[in-house]
Design an enzyme around this catalytic site. Sequence first.
Site, short mmCIF file in Angstrom:
data_model
loop_
_atom_site.label_atom_id
_atom_site.label_comp_id
_atom_site.label_asym_id
_atom_site.label_seq_id
_atom_site.Cartn_x
_atom_site.Cartn_y
_atom_site.Cartn_z
N ALA A 148 1.09 -0.97 0.44
CA ALA A 148 -0.02 -0.11 -0.11
C ALA A 148 0.78 1.05 0.07
CB ALA A 148 -0.96 -0.35 1.13
N SER A 149 2.25 1.22 -0.04
CA SER A 149 3.22 2.04 -0.19
C SER A 149 3.50 3.09 -1.23
CB SER A 149 4.34 2.21 -0.14
OG SER A 149 4.80 1.05 -1.02
N VAL B 63 6.04 -9.98 1.66
CA VAL B 63 4.85 -10.99 1.85
C VAL B 63 5.65 -12.59 2.27
CG1 VAL B 63 2.86 -9.19 1.37
CG2 VAL B 63 4.63 -10.30 -0.48
N SER C 221 -4.88 -9.82 -12.59
CA SER C 221 -4.30 -9.05 -13.55
C SER C 221 -5.36 -9.84 -14.93
CB SER C 221 -3.09 -9.10 -14.21
OG SER C 221 -2.74 -8.59 -14.87
N TYR D 202 4.58 -13.96 -15.28
CA TYR D 202 3.61 -13.25 -13.96
C TYR D 202 2.08 -13.68 -14.39
CZ TYR D 202 1.08 -8.46 -13.54
OH TYR D 202 0.03 -7.90 -12.29
N LYS E 139 -1.06 -14.39 -11.74
CA LYS E 139 -2.37 -13.92 -12.18
C LYS E 139 -3.20 -14.95 -11.92
CE LYS E 139 -0.84 -9.88 -10.32
NZ LYS E 139 -0.67 -9.43 -9.21
N ILE F 70 -3.68 0.22 -16.40
CA ILE F 70 -3.55 0.86 -15.20
C ILE F 70 -2.19 1.84 -15.04
CG2 ILE F 70 -3.95 1.40 -12.38
CD1 ILE F 70 -6.02 -0.40 -13.96
P1 NAP Z 1 3.05 -0.38 -8.40
O1 NAP Z 1 3.11 0.69 -7.64
O2 NAP Z 1 4.81 -1.13 -8.13
O3 NAP Z 1 3.26 -0.99 -6.09
C1 NAP Z 1 3.29 -2.52 -6.60
C2 NAP Z 1 3.40 -1.89 -4.48
O4 NAP Z 1 3.42 -3.40 -4.13
C3 NAP Z 1 4.42 -1.34 -3.93
O5 NAP Z 1 3.31 -1.08 -2.49
C4 NAP Z 1 5.27 -1.92 -3.74
O6 NAP Z 1 6.01 -2.04 -1.70
C5 NAP Z 1 4.61 -3.39 -3.38
N1 NAP Z 1 5.43 -4.66 -2.89
C6 NAP Z 1 6.34 -5.54 -4.25
N2 NAP Z 1 6.85 -6.41 -3.32
C7 NAP Z 1 6.16 -6.25 -1.90
C8 NAP Z 1 6.73 -7.22 -1.45
N3 NAP Z 1 7.73 -8.40 -1.81
N4 NAP Z 1 6.23 -7.69 0.60
C9 NAP Z 1 5.55 -6.22 0.55
N5 NAP Z 1 5.05 -5.23 -0.57
C10 NAP Z 1 6.06 -5.51 -1.84
O7 NAP Z 1 2.25 -1.09 -8.74
P2 NAP Z 1 0.74 -1.17 -8.66
O8 NAP Z 1 0.04 -1.26 -10.47
O9 NAP Z 1 0.22 -0.37 -7.79
O10 NAP Z 1 0.24 -3.11 -8.86
C11 NAP Z 1 -0.22 -3.39 -7.66
C12 NAP Z 1 -0.70 -4.70 -8.03
O11 NAP Z 1 -2.03 -4.55 -8.88
C13 NAP Z 1 -0.29 -5.72 -8.60
O12 NAP Z 1 -0.44 -6.54 -8.23
C14 NAP Z 1 0.15 -5.80 -9.52
O13 NAP Z 1 0.61 -6.82 -10.31
C15 NAP Z 1 -1.26 -5.77 -10.29
N6 NAP Z 1 -1.58 -4.75 -11.53
C16 NAP Z 1 -1.49 -3.79 -11.85
C17 NAP Z 1 -1.83 -3.56 -13.04
C18 NAP Z 1 -1.37 -2.02 -13.66
O14 NAP Z 1 -1.45 -1.81 -14.34
N7 NAP Z 1 -0.31 -1.13 -12.76
C19 NAP Z 1 -2.34 -3.94 -14.22
C20 NAP Z 1 -3.49 -5.32 -12.98
C21 NAP Z 1 -2.60 -6.03 -11.94
P3 NAP Z 1 7.13 -1.87 -1.90
O15 NAP Z 1 8.23 -0.40 -2.80
O16 NAP Z 1 7.30 -1.04 -0.27
O17 NAP Z 1 8.19 -2.66 -2.20
#
Ligand code: NAP
Length: 244
Positions: A10-11, A61, A139, A152, A156, A185
Amino acid sequence: MNKTAIITGASKGIGRQMAKAFAENGYNLLINYNNSKKEAEELCQQLNSKGIIAYAYKADVSDRKQVDFMVEFCIKRFKNIDLLINNAGVAQSILFTDITQDDWKRMIDINLTGVFNCTQSVVKYMISEKKGKIINISSIWGMVGGSCEVHYSTVKAGIIGFTKALAKELGPSNIQVNSIAPGVIQTDMLKGLNDKDLEELKYDTPLMRLGTADDIAECALFLASDKADFITGQVISPNGGFVI
Ligand code: NAP
């Protein structure tokens, strides 16, 4: 009494926006992060200054011990956990033939074992309360497969199978388990794409725009609400029509 949510990752990005949206809707929050301490603590302070009870907690996690400590911390502070959102994740765009053993393991450990770890650690408390909601972020690539994202797409898709099976097992305990499968997104996850790639993705989206973290947060708010009490084992895909 306010409800309590743990949101992993959630950062930044989608998780951060979900944390804001749930805070505005009266939830106490545990904001999980791994590397982005500054961002997580800043978000936490923003919410605390508005009177919202929120804690930032570092836990990878993929590490079960760290996850168990995080969940125990949450129980000590809030007594219960009403909602778990398994959102933390990493992405990697790479040819299948170039994926190394380490790439593969990292993808499985964070994106899939992470979901298992957090859910198993939280669910015992939900079962004893006979209520709870779990939302797993998958996803579109888990639904239809993405070229150059085989590992990936695999995890998913795994999250979707996990969601369906667990929904059946936990239904009698009044715990709803659902998945959100976002389309494209705008978050840091897209930072490897150039402007031309993003324009093409927009063009391929019937609603003619990329998604926002808020589009996903709104969907999560609905699934977490009482309005969704009869919905379990489902995959909802806010994707602008990219996958129909
Ligand atoms: P993001 O901006 O890169 O954020 C990813 C988040 O995951 C960050 O807060 C990061 O925290 C955290 N994270 C990564 N590894 C971790 C670990 N080992 N333990 C705890 N936290 C961890 O990406 P986002 O787009 O928001 O993605 C969020 C979710 O949506 C993901 O599951 C992604 O696969 C999914 N998703 C995204 C999209 C897209 O187009 N953006 C599409 C489909 C699905 P730190 O930085 O603090 O490590």
